[in-house]
Structure formats: structure tokens, C-alpha cells
Design a protein around this motif. Structure first.
Motif, mmCIF file in Angstrom:
data_model
loop_
_atom_site.group_PDB
_atom_site.id
_atom_site.type_symbol
_atom_site.label_atom_id
_atom_site.label_comp_id
_atom_site.label_asym_id
_atom_site.label_seq_id
_atom_site.Cartn_x
_atom_site.Cartn_y
_atom_site.Cartn_z
ATOM 1 N N THR A 100 0.834 -1.203 0.000
ATOM 2 C CA THR A 100 0.000 0.000 0.000
ATOM 3 C C THR A 100 0.872 1.259 0.000
ATOM 4 O O THR A 100 0.590 2.241 -0.711
ATOM 5 N N LYS A 101 1.955 1.261 0.795
ATOM 6 C CA LYS A 101 2.850 2.426 0.860
ATOM 7 C C LYS A 101 3.525 2.664 -0.484
ATOM 8 O O LYS A 101 3.644 3.818 -0.963
ATOM 9 N N ALA A 102 3.920 1.609 -1.129
ATOM 10 C CA ALA A 102 4.571 1.755 -2.436
ATOM 11 C C ALA A 102 3.583 2.308 -3.451
ATOM 12 O O ALA A 102 3.936 3.187 -4.271
ATOM 13 N N ALA A 103 2.359 1.817 -3.428
ATOM 14 C CA ALA A 103 1.351 2.327 -4.359
ATOM 15 C C ALA A 103 1.057 3.796 -4.076
ATOM 16 O O ALA A 103 0.832 4.587 -5.004
ATOM 17 N N PHE A 104 1.064 4.206 -2.818
ATOM 18 C CA PHE A 104 0.813 5.609 -2.464
ATOM 19 C C PHE A 104 1.920 6.516 -2.983
ATOM 20 O O PHE A 104 1.651 7.594 -3.534
ATOM 21 N N ASP A 105 3.165 6.098 -2.791
ATOM 22 C CA ASP A 105 4.274 6.911 -3.275
ATOM 23 C C ASP A 105 4.202 7.074 -4.784
ATOM 24 O O ASP A 105 4.443 8.175 -5.328
ATOM 25 N N ALA A 106 3.921 6.018 -5.486
ATOM 26 C CA ALA A 106 3.819 6.111 -6.934
ATOM 27 C C ALA A 106 2.695 7.053 -7.343
ATOM 28 O O ALA A 106 2.819 7.807 -8.318
ATOM 29 N N LYS A 107 1.591 7.015 -6.598
ATOM 30 C CA LYS A 107 0.463 7.877 -6.911
ATOM 31 C C LYS A 107 0.810 9.342 -6.675
ATOM 32 O O LYS A 107 0.461 10.229 -7.480
ATOM 33 N N MET A 108 1.538 9.627 -5.611
ATOM 34 C CA MET A 108 1.906 10.997 -5.304
ATOM 35 C C MET A 108 2.874 11.579 -6.339
ATOM 36 O O MET A 108 2.827 12.764 -6.669
#
Length: 1238
Positions: A999-1007
Motif C-alpha cells: 500500500t505504501k509503495a502504491a501511495f508513493d507512486a500515486k503521489m
């Protein structure tokens, strides 16, 4: 030494007990007394039976005879008839002795301290009870009940009323309504104890209310409305009986007819051979029934009140014709020389109506002619006629010859009259009869009789004389029996005879024709209310009255009885009989009658029966030991025929006999014969076998613990039978071995019955003996049948513990071994069913849960042989299942996050990945097929989550379901249970760590992919990522923490990981918001004082304002940023589930905003802000302050140092601008009192 009675063949008295023609019209006592008793008894006489010896007692139990050949059919029939005659003779002789015991007891009294017995239930009543409870469960009864009571009734109906053992108990005759009520009461007491306490409502009140409702259901609505009827005789047998009731009871016991009893009773009253004259005190009973004093012994006439006899009788006389030419007449009727009625009109057909109270009136009719002379004093009489009308007389008109005066010219004068005499309602029949009795009508003569109904149940036979309103003699018919009889020699007058008999009286009647006799017999039959219905003799059985009778010779009816041989029975010397054998017959028939009556007696005699048997033994010297030995034999015979016998009763009789045989009587005296000792040993051996059989079949001999305490009494009796004498106790080890042996057999029998009841397809009844199980049934069907059979096994063991464990409390290990033996038989079938299940099939886990949940709560069965075997079977399945689930969940995480769209889901049934996973037990579908899944109750909190991702929701649900499944297994072995728990917690920690990192990796990519302008909006996927972390933090406290303290490190590790991820994600998001603000501030920097761009913009605006309206600068930029802030605030507030984390985002966002503005103003301390810059900053700061305050940011955060610095600088700049600027700030100010829109 008592001798068997013998009779001399030379006397050859007529056989008074012949029953050769019973099949045609029933039996009677004296076949040659048709003239005294009944017209059809003579046909029952078998002359060939007179040659048989009359004193020998037939053997009681004879082996069955072979079927005779056709050639020997007549001989066999004669032998059968002789045997029946001999048995009949014995019963009559026994009844004579019983009559004497009842009429004049010497010793015994009816006991008053015996326990009252309840009315037994039969099959029809059981079916009615089932229908009533079924109607209640269907809601067809007007009984208000809550759900708890309905559940209790449903359990009672399914488990008790529909049980086959209850049907057997009802069939055995040992079941009463009280037993049904006690079983229900015990069931609801257990249920009510488990209910939570309710304020203001005690559990005793609940129990009382439920019992009241049960009684209403049991009785039914129709029975409650039905009036209480008269109590039948069988229902009175538990009370203290009168002598008449005792007579009636033993008539039924020995098969004696009412007529036979009455004749024997009458004969015994004048029996001189017995030496006593029986006095029967019936006067009080008759006085109470009739309402006036009456004494039969003094031969007083019965008298009734005048109102009861003097009823109005209407007489009508119509004159129709006169055979003489008389033109004018006057019609007078002198009625009983009392009343005179004059009819003024002389017309044909004139009717005269009269009323009288005389049943036998005299009517005089006179015919006059009118005298026309002036000096005539009276009319001239032409003729007269005297009539004697009756209610049975002809109703048609008849010619009557008149008596004319001496000087009359018309000698043959006749008058045609129609006379009708009405019958009042209480006159049931009337007419002329000949009668002869002992107490009334002592002379044989013709009389006029009227059958009068005195009251509803009281009738009287009255004889009247002419012109009398009161009866001359009368006889109340209560207790009499009426029947046809033969003509009597010596009685002249009458040709059709019948008689009325009762104790102490015999009355013979005769009419002139058979039709009149039949009418009288039927009327008196209805009046007496007797059970025996008289049957008219056929033509060939009627005997003509003899003409050689002595006309004036007196006739003695009792002497006639003696001439016919009645004295042979009543004059038999008691000392010439073997009363031990006679008492055996009497007691056996009494017990048969008692077991077949309407009470659940369990073998106990009624008080009246005990009284007669005690009196017989005391009167005729029957030994007590012999009496109880016979009693034991009879009771065991009933027990062998599946009748329910109270073991306490067996214990009493056995202890009585044992005290005689062993010589340890409490009174110090006791005798026993050799025959009694031999019989006692036989009975002891037979009783021991019977008791072992009952203990082996305890579930069926004592179903549901009924009768109360019977099983415990049976075990006590077994211990008593095993004793060698009265004083030496049985070794405990010997008793324990016998009980263990019986319970071991009981396990085999109980399991056999269960397999028959369950009707498992493919299972034969001897599967537990190692036979090959049929393979016709599918594995699923086999497993389903095993679960069903397992439920039945648990029910059997629960019922044993509830209803029978108290009786075996001295041998608790024996009951435990019984249960293990019972389950070992089930083990064979269970292992065979599990062996055919496909590999990696998890459908058998419900079977483990069913068995384990029962075994772990039983102290004797927990971790026993069967329980350990069950664990050994399922340990590999549990480990294999967890391995596959762990691999499947890991695979679903990998594939799910790769394909995750981060769309929020409201339930777990949306958009789940199609990954094949093993099915979780107790859930209806495999995990991937989620759209049609109905979540269980324990998943309520998960279903309420409305913003998680599909993969995360799937993960948390699978982990929770797996842990709940293992928890529901309640693994009994502590070490393995601890191992399973640790493994699942570690697995949950690893899975949740992977989820957080993904989830954290997906959030960083989204940001990284998001823009930095005011067009930036927090996407729903970003909110979903926040929610995933929040769900992970919430679930880790349940899924990753063990109960022990030392395993907290895994929980701390995942908590730290989630907190760090939250911080980084919030910081990244706030940095994105700060970047947007930096872009806005960079645009404002263009208006800095002294810059070239600022001069150009100011000049251009001023020049253009001369010609056109130029929009105010700064409003668009501020409005755009304020919209950006507000919309993102709304998104975060609506989509982020946890309010605490949303407020953290707002706090950091607000701080970063104020710090950025403060830093921007600090860089321009030496410069005056442009009006455009000032207005924009004032609006941004002021609106942001208000918006963040509305989102819940605290005042301490809002009024931080950065805000105060910004506020002060903007206030100063606003004042400066107000002085220097020509057009001012156009209403934009930092003051709170402004009314600026937006």
C-alpha cells in the motif's frame, strides 16, 4: 395339610358352571334354573360334563397341545369344553369365598395410606397430545408465548413426544400425564437456569408461567370447555370402595355375571352349612337414594310422596253411535262415583274429557231420555255400561252392550264408544301381570302394575287396585337385573315368564303373551340400567306351562334353588380345598385386572384388592411366603411381556420371601416349606436374569428416567438378590463387574438401535463388527449420514447423563466405560466414512466440531480413548488446511495488489480476485465466489467498513475467518492448540506487513504522478490507501496478538511499521499541498515592489481602467486556492474513515500553510505589499483559518506563532494600504466583522 376337594360321582349334581353355549348368548350360573334366572341358561348345560371329577385343580401352565387331526376334532372339542367347565367351576368356588370375605370380614381393613396412582395414557391419548402440541407450534392455539417457551416446547415435542421409547412406555401401561409433565418440567428448569437474569422477573415466576402454559396445551381448548362427566368405575378403584363396589370389581376379575352374583348372594344369605347368616346393611344406601326411611330387613313397604305417584291422567270418551232409535238423550258419565259431568248438547261425536289420579279407574256411562212432563222430576234412564279403561286399552271405537232397566222395551241396547286413556310422562309401562316375590307380592296372583319413574335415575314397580291413587305395593328397581325365564311348575296363571333378581330378593313375573312380556322386559331393562341386555328365547327353547301343578301348594323359590344344586357351591367346606392354589388363581386374575385398568399401577394393587386378598389369606390360612412367591411370579411374567412393574414392589416381595427362607425374620419367627424354598431359588435365578436384562436395556425399560427412581431401585434390588443371606453384603467388586457387563451390552444394543433409527444408506447393522461397508452411497452422503449419526450419539449420551447418571452414581467409571464402548462402535463407521473422502476435502471438519464440542465438556470422555483417536485423525487435516490457506492467502495478496485499482468497496462481495482457495468450513461458498456470499454474524464490523480496497478486505476477512475457524475447533490438547494459535498469529503479521508495504509503495507512486497546481485533488484511491492502513492497524490487535505477554513483539513490529507508513504518507500528502501553495505564492511574487514586472502590471491596469472596466486583480487566484483547499478537505473528511488521522492531516496541512505564508512575508519585511498581494493573502489566510477551524483543528494549532506573525503583518499592511491607496482594499480586511462573501 390342606387337601384338594373331591366330589362323589354318585350324587352327580348338575353342573352349575357349564359354558358350552356361551358363544351363543353368554354365560350364566345355573343352567337348569331357567324358571328362576333366565330363559336361555338351560341350553348351556352339557350332560357329558357331569361325569368329570369336580375337585381337581387344572394345572396353571400347560404345554401347548398339538393340532388335532380331523378325526379327533370332536374329542378335542369335548376336552376343551371340559377344561373350560373345570376352570369355570374353580372361579365360581373362589367367588363364593370372596363373597364371604367381603360381606363379613374378620381381620382385614382397606388400607388408607397407599400412594394414589395416576391415570395411564393410551395410544389414542398420546396421539391427541402430539396433535395439540403440533397445533401450538403451528400457532393454531390462542396461547400467548415468547420465543424461549416456543423453543422449549419444540425441543420437548421433537425429543420426547415423538420418541419411539415414549410410545413403548405408553404401550407398557406405565406412563401417565404426570410423567409427561415432570419430563417437561425438568427440561425447562435446565433451560431457564441458562437464561440471563431479568430485573423484576424471577426464574421461579418464569417456570410457573411455563408450566401453566404447558397444562393449557396438554389439556387442549376442547377439554377445558367440556363439562366434567361422571367418574367411571375404573377411576374409583383407587378410593375406599363399598361392598357393592367390591362385589362388582371381583365379578369383573373372575368373569362372574351379575345374575350369577345375585343368585349366589341370595343363596349364601340362608346358607346354614356355613354357620353364619350374612347381614347386608343396605338400608342406609336406599334411604339416601330415595329420600325416606326404608328397612329391607324388617320388610317395610316402600312409600313415595303422593306427588310422585298422583299424576294427572286424562280420559276421553266419545259417543259415536247408538243401536236404538232414540231421538233425544242426555249423556252422563259417572267417574269413580265422584265426578258427574253433564253434556248439554246431545250430538253424535260429543267428547267428554276427565282427569284422574287413579291408574286403574272405573268409568260408568248412563243413557237418559228427556222427560217433557211438567211434573217430571228426573229424566228416564235407558241403560248403563261400566268401563275399565287402561293406558294400553284399544283406542278404536267399540260397541258396548248396555244394562237396561227391568221395564225397558229395548233389551238389546248397544252404544258405540271410543275410550282413550292418556299415559302421563312418568308412567313408562303398565298392564296386568302375575307376580311372586320374597319381600313384596308374596302370593302368586294377577295384579295391575305400573312402572313409574320417580326421578331421573329412580324407577319403581308399583301394583295398583281399582279406584286407588296410591300403590298397594311397590318395589324400587335399583340394583335389580331383569331377564327372561322359563315357566315355573306350581305357579298357575300366566304363560310368559320373566324375573328380576338382586342381592336378597327375587321376583318372578308372568304375562299372558310373549309380546307383552317383551315390552315389560325392555321397559324394566331401561329402568334398571343393567349392563346385561336380555335376549328373548327362541321358539324351540320355550316350554309350555305344565298342567299337573298342585293348585294350592305354596312355592318356595329358595328351596327350588337348593333342589337345583346351588348348595353344592355354598355348602362346600373351606377346609377341604387347597386354598394356596385357589389364592394363586385369585391373585393372578386380580393382577391381570389391575394391570389392565385405567391406572398406571406398576403392579401395585388397589386398596380394595389388597383388602380382599389380605382377608382371604387370613381367613383361609394362605401362607404369606407363598402369597409373595406367587406375586413375584406374576409380576415377572408381566415384566417379560414388556409391562412396566415397579422394582420397589419386587423388592418388597423378594425381601419378605428371603426373610422366611434365610430365617432372619424381624419378629424372630418364620417358617418355610421345602416347596417354597425350591420356588424361591427358581424365582431368585429368574429375577437375577430379569434385572440384568432391565439394566442392559435401561434406556428402553426406564425411558427418560421414568418411572421416577425406578432404575436406582432396580440396582438396589439387584444388590439385594446377589446377597447370600440378609446380613452378608455383596462385595463391591462383584456388583461393579455385573454393572459393567450389563452396560457393555447396553452400549452394543443402544448403537444397534441408533443405526436402525438413522437408516443410513450403505450401512448395515453389523458394521461395528467389522463387516464390509457397502460402497453404493457417495462420500458426501456417507459423511452426511455420519454427522447425523453423531448427533444421535451425542443425544443418547446426553440423555444418559441427564436421566440415568444419578442411578449409576456409585459406579461413575462404569458409565464412562459404557460411553467409551458406545463411541468405539461409532468409531468403526466414522473411520470408514472418512477413509473414502477425497484428498484435501474439508467437509469433515463439522463432524470434528460436533464431536469435540461434546467430548471436551464431559469430564469422563475428555481426552479419553475416542477423543484422542479423533484428534489423531484430524491433526494432519488441520495442518494441511492451514498450509494451503497460508499459501493461498499469500498468492491472493501478490496477485491482488498487482491488479488492484484501489477503488473503495462497501462490502466484501465486490470486485474480489478470482483466486482458487480452499473452502473455509462452516461457510456456504468457496472464498473467490463472493458476490452471492452472505456474511456470517461475526463479520458484522468488516461489513460496516465502506472504504477499504478489495484486496485488503479480502485479506483481513480470510485471516479472521481462518483464525475463527481454528478457534471454533476448540482443540482439546493444549500444546497443539497453542502451536496453532502461534502459527496463525505469525502468519497474520507477515501478511499484514506485506499489505502495508504494498500500500505504501502504491501511495508513493500515486503521489509522484500527481500535479502541483491548484487543480490537484486528492484521489479516491489515495483515501482508500489511508483506509487500508487504518484497517490494518485495527485488525492487527485482533489478528496478530497472542494472549501471552511474550509474543507482543510481533504486534509491536507491525504497529511500528503501520505508524511509520502513516507518517510518511501524511507527510507526502502535506508536501503536495505545500507545493500547490508555493505555486500560488510564486505568482504573487511577481507583484513585489521595485520589480520590473510589477511596474508594467500597475501601468497597464491604470491605463486600461480609463477606457474599460478592468477586473480586480487577486480575486481569481485566491478563490482558486480556497476552492482547492475546501474540496480536498471535503474529500479527506468523507473518504478517510478514521477521524483521528484526518485531523492529523489537517493539522499538518494548516501548519505547513501558515509557515509557508509566514516565510514568504518574512522575505519581504522591507517591502510594502502590493494591493493585489495584500488582498490575495488576506483572503487566503482568513478563509483557510475559518475552513480548518470548521474541520476540527484546535485553537491552539490555529493560533500558532506563524499565524500570529502573518496576522500582524497583514493587519499593518492593510492599514497602510487604506491610507495610501485611493480606492482602498474594496472591503477585504483581516477584521472578523467584515461581511465578505465566499
Amino acid at each position: 395339610m390342606l387337601l384338594n376337594p373331591t366330589f362323589s360321582e354318585s350324587k352327580k349334581p348338575p353342573l352349575l358352571w357349564s359354558r358350552s353355549s356361551e358363544t351363543s348368548r353368554g354365560s350364566s350360573l345355573f343352567p337348569q334354573l331357567r324358571g328362576v334366572v333366565a330363559s336361555r341358561v338351560s341350553t348351556m348345560l352339557d350332560p357329558s360334563s357331569s361325569d368329570e371329577s369336580e375337585g381337581e385343580l387344572p394345572p396353571e401352565d400347560e404345554p401347548p397341545e398339538p393340532v388335532p387331526s380331523p378325526a379327533d376334532a370332536d374329542k378335542t372339542e369335548q376336552e376343551r369344553l371340559k377344561k373350560e367347565e373345570a376352570e369355570r367351576k374353580i372361579k365360581l368356588q373362589i367367588y363364593v369365598f370372596v363373597l364371604r370375605c367381603i360381606a363379613y370380614p374378620f381381620n382385614a381393613k382397606q388400607p388408607t395410606d397407599m400412594a394414589r396412582r395416576q391415570q395411564k395414557l393410551n395410544k389414542q391419548q398420546l396421539q391427541v397430545v402430539k396433535e395439540r402440541f403440533q397445533a401450538f407450534l403451528k400457532g393454531e392455539m390462542q396461547i400467548v408465548a415468547d420465543e424461549a417457551f416456543c423453543n422449549a416446547v419444540r425441543s420437548y415435542y421433537e425429543g420426547f413426544l415423538k420418541s419411539e421409547r415414549v410410545a413403548r412406555m405408553v404401550q407398557s401401561g406405565g406412563c401417565s400425564a404426570s410423567d409427561f409433565r415432570e419430563v417437561f418440567k425438568k427440561n425447562i428448569e435446565r433451560r431457564v437456569r441458562s437464561l440471563p437474569e431479568i430485573d423484576g422477573l424471577s426464574k421461579e415466576t418464569v417456570l410457573s408461567s411455563w408450566i401453566t402454559k404447558y397444562d393449557a396445551i396438554y389439556k387442549g381448548e376442547e377439554d377445558q370447555r367440556r363439562p366434567q362427566g361422571r367418574m367411571p368405575f375404573s377411576a374409583v378403584s383407587e378410593l375406599i370402595l363399598s361392598k357393592e363396589q367390591l362385589y362388582e370389581m371381583f365379578q369383573q376379575i373372575l368373569g362372574i355375571k351379575k345374575f350369577e352374583h345375585q343368585l349366589l348372594y341370595n343363596a349364601l344369605q340362608v346358607s346354614a352349612s356355613y354357620g353364619l347368616r350374612f347381614i347386608f346393611k343396605v338400608n342406609d344406601a336406599i334411604t339416601e337414594a330415595l329420600g325416606f326411611p326404608c328397612d329391607f330387613t324388617q320388610e317395610k313397604s316402600l312409600t313415595f310422596k303422593n306427588e310422585e305417584m298422583k299424576r294427572a291422567i286424562n280420559i276421553s270418551i266419545v259417543m259415536l253411535q247408538l243401536q236404538s232409535e232414540i231421538l233425544l238423550f242426555i249423556f252422563f258419565c259417572y267417574f269413580l262415583d265422584i265426578l258427574t259431568v253433564k253434556l248439554c248438547k246431545s250430538l253424535w261425536g260429543t267428547q267428554g274429557d276427565f282427569t284422574t289420579t287413579h291408574p286403574l279407574p272405573v268409568v260408568k256411562v248412563k243413557l237418559f231420555t228427556e222427560s217433557t212432563g211438567v211434573l217430571a222430576l228426573e229424566d228416564k234412564e235407558l241403560g248403563r255400561v261400566v268401563l275399565h279403561p287402561t293406558t294400553n286399552g284399544p283406542k278404536m271405537a267399540e260397541l258396548h252392550k248396555m244394562v237396561v232397566p227391568k221395564n225397558s222395551q229395548d233389551v238389546d241396547l248397544k252404544i258405540k264408544l271410543a275410550v282413550r286413556m292418556d299415559k302421563p310422562p312418568n308412567m313408562k309401562h303398565s298392564g296386568y301381570l302375575y307376580a311372586l316375590g320374597q319381600r313384596v307380592w308374596k302370593r302368586w296372583k294377577r295384579r295391575y302394575f305400573v312402572l313409574v319413574q320417580v326421578s331421573q335415575y329412580t324407577f319403581a314397580m308399583c301394583s295398583f287396585r281399582e279406584k286407588k291413587s296410591e300403590p298397594h305395593e311397590l318395589m324400587q328397581l335399583d340394583g335389580y337385573t331383569v331377564d327372561y325365564s322359563d315357566p315355573q311348575p306350581g305357579l298357575q296363571g300366566g304363560r310368559a315368564f320373566f324375573s328380576a333378581v338382586r342381592e336378597g330378593d327375587l321376583v318372578v313375573f308372568a304375562s299372558n303373551d310373549d309380546q307383552d312380556r317383551a315390552l315389560w322386559v325392555q321397559a324394566m331393562y331401561r329402568a334398571t340400567g343393567q349392563s346385561y341386555k336380555p335376549v328373548a328365547p327362541t321358539q324351540n327353547q320355550q316350554n309350555c306351562r305344565g298342567g299337573n301343578a298342585q293348585k294350592d301348594a305354596p312355592v318356595s323359590l329358595l328351596s327350588m334353588l337348593y333342589r337345583q344344586g346351588v348348595e353344592e357351591l355354598i355348602s362346600a367346606m373351606p377346609c377341604n380345598f387347597d386354598h394356596a392354589s385357589l389364592f394363586f388363581i385369585l391373585q393372578k386374575h386380580t393382577l391381570i385386572h389391575r394391570m389392565n385398568d385405567s391406572f398406571s399401577c406398576l403392579g401395585w394393587f388397589s386398596p380394595g384388592q389388597v383388602f380382599v386378598l389380605d382377608e382371604y389369606c387370613a381367613r383361609y390360612g394362605v401362607r404369606g411366603c407363598h402369597r409373595h412367591l406367587c406375586y413375584l411370579k406374576d409380576l415377572m411374567d408381566f415384566s417379560d411381556n414388556n409391562a412396566l412393574v415397579d422394582p420397589t414392589l419386587l423388592h418388597y416381595s423378594y425381601a419378605f420371601c428371603a426373610s422366611h427362607v434365610h430365617g432372619n425374620r424381624p419378629d424372630g419367627m418364620g417358617t418355610v416349606t421345602e416347596q417354597e424354598k425350591e420356588e424361591f431359588e427358581e424365582i431368585r435365578s429368574r429375577l437375577l436374569t430379569l434385572l440384568e436384562k432391565q439394566i442392559t436395556h435401561f434406556r428402553y425399560c426406564f425411558p427418560f428416567g421414568r418411572p421416577e427412581g425406578a432404575l436406582k431401585a432396580t440396582l438396589s434390588l439387584l444388590e439385594r438378590v446377589l446377597m447370600k443371606d440378609i446380613t452378608t453384603p455383596v462385595p463391591p467388586e462383584e456388583m461393579r463387574k455385573i454393572v459393567q457387563k450389563c452396560l457393555e451390552k447396553a452400549a452394543l444394543i443402544n448403537y444397534s438401535q441408533l443405526t436402525e433409527y438413522a437408516q443410513i444408506e450403505g450401512f448395515s447393522l453389523n458394521t461395528f463388527q467389522g463387516s464390509t461397508i457397502s460402497g453404493q452411497a457417495s462420500p458426501e452422503k456417507r459423511l452426511e449420514d455420519m454427522i447425523r449419526l453423531g448427533e444421535l450419539c451425542m443425544e443418547v449420551l446426553q440423555q444418559n447423563d441427564e436421566h440415568h447418571s444419578e442411578a449409576f452414581s456409585w459406579w461413575p467409571e462404569a458409565m464412562g466405560e459404557h460411553a467409551e464402548t458406545f463411541l468405539s462402535l461409532y468409531t468403526v463407521d466414522m473411520d470408514a466414512a472418512l477413509a473414502v473422502q477425497p484428498q484435501d476435502s474439508w467437509d469433515s471438519f463439522p463432524l470434528f466440531q460436533l464431536l469435540n464440542n461434546f467430548l471436551r465438556t464431559d469430564s469422563h470422555l475428555c481426552n479419553g480413548t475416542f477423543h484422542k483417536h479423533l484428534q489423531d485423525l484430524y491433526i494432519p487435516l488441520v495442518v494441511r488446511y492451514i498450509d494451503l490457506m497460508e499459501s493461498s492467502i499469500a498468492q491472493s495478496i501478490h496477485r491482488g495488489f498487482e491488479q488492484e485499482t484501489w477503488q473503495s468497496v462497501k462490502t466484501i462481495t465486490n470486485n474480489l480476485p478470482s483466486v482458487p482457495l480452499p473452502r473455509v468450513p462452516n461457510l456456504p461458498l468457496n472464498l473467490p465466489q463472493m458476490p452471492s456470499f452472505s456474511a456470517p454474524s461475526w463479520m458484522g464490523p468488516l461489513c460496516d467498513s465502506n472504504n477499504g480496497s478489495a484486496t485488503s478486505e479480502d485479506l483481513f476477512w480470510k485471516l479472521d475467518a481462518l483464525q475463527m475457524f481454528v478457534m471454533d475447533l476448540h482443540w482439546p490438547e493444549p500444546e497443539f492448540a497453542k502451536h496453532l494459535e502461534q502459527r496463525l498469529k505469525l502468519m497474520a503479521s507477515d501478511m499484514m506487513e506485506a499489505c502495508v508495504k504494498r500500500t505504501k509503495a502504491a501511495f508513493d507512486a500515486k503521489m509522484q504522478k500527481s500535479c502541483r497546481s491548484t487543480d490537484f485533488r486528492v484521489s479516491l484511491s489515495v483515501c482508500t490507501m489511508f483506509n487500508v492502513l487504518m484497517d490494518a492497524k485495527r485488525q492487527c490487535s485482533k489478528l496478530c496478538v497472542l494472549d501471552q505477554g511474550q509474543e507482543q513483539q510481533y504486534h509491536s513490529k507491525i504497529d511500528v511499521l503501520i505508524d511509520e507508513a502513516f507518517k510518511e504518507m501524511i507527510s507526502s500528502l502535506v508536501s503536495k499541498f505545500a507545493a500547490v501553495l508555493d505555486g500560488v505564492l510564486s505568482k504573487l511574487s511577481r507583484y513585489d515592489e521595485g520589480t520590473f514586472f510589477s511596474s508594467i502590471l500597475s501601468f497597464t491596469v491604470k491605463a486600461a481602467a480609463k477606457y474599460v472596466d478592468v477586473p480586480k486583480p487577486g480575486m481569481d487566484l485566491a478563490d482558486t486556492y480556497i476552492t482547492f483547499v475546501r474540496q480536498n478537505q471535503d474529500i479527506l473528511r468523507d473518504r478517510v474513515n478514521d477521524e483521528m488521522y484526518a485531523e492529523k492531516i489537517f493539522d499538518q496541512w494548516y501548519n505547513s500553510l501558515m509557515k509557508a505564508v509566514c516565510a514568504w512575508l518574512t522575505d519581504r519585511l522591507d517591502q510594502q505589499l502590493h494591493v493585489y498581494q495584500l488582498k490575495t493573502l488576506i483572503k487566503i489566510v482568513k478563509k483557510s483559518y475559518r475552513d480548518f477551524r470548521l474541520q476540527g483543528v484546535l485553537d491552539g494549532t490555529l493560533n500558532n506563532k506563524s499565524y500570529e506573525t502573518v496576522y500582524n503583518r497583514l493587519t499593518i499592511e492593510e492599514a497602510t494600504a487604506a491610507v495610501s491607496a485611493t480606492d482602498g482594499l474594496q472591503g477585504i480586511t483581516m477584521r472578523d466583522s467584515d461581511e465578505e462573501e465566499g
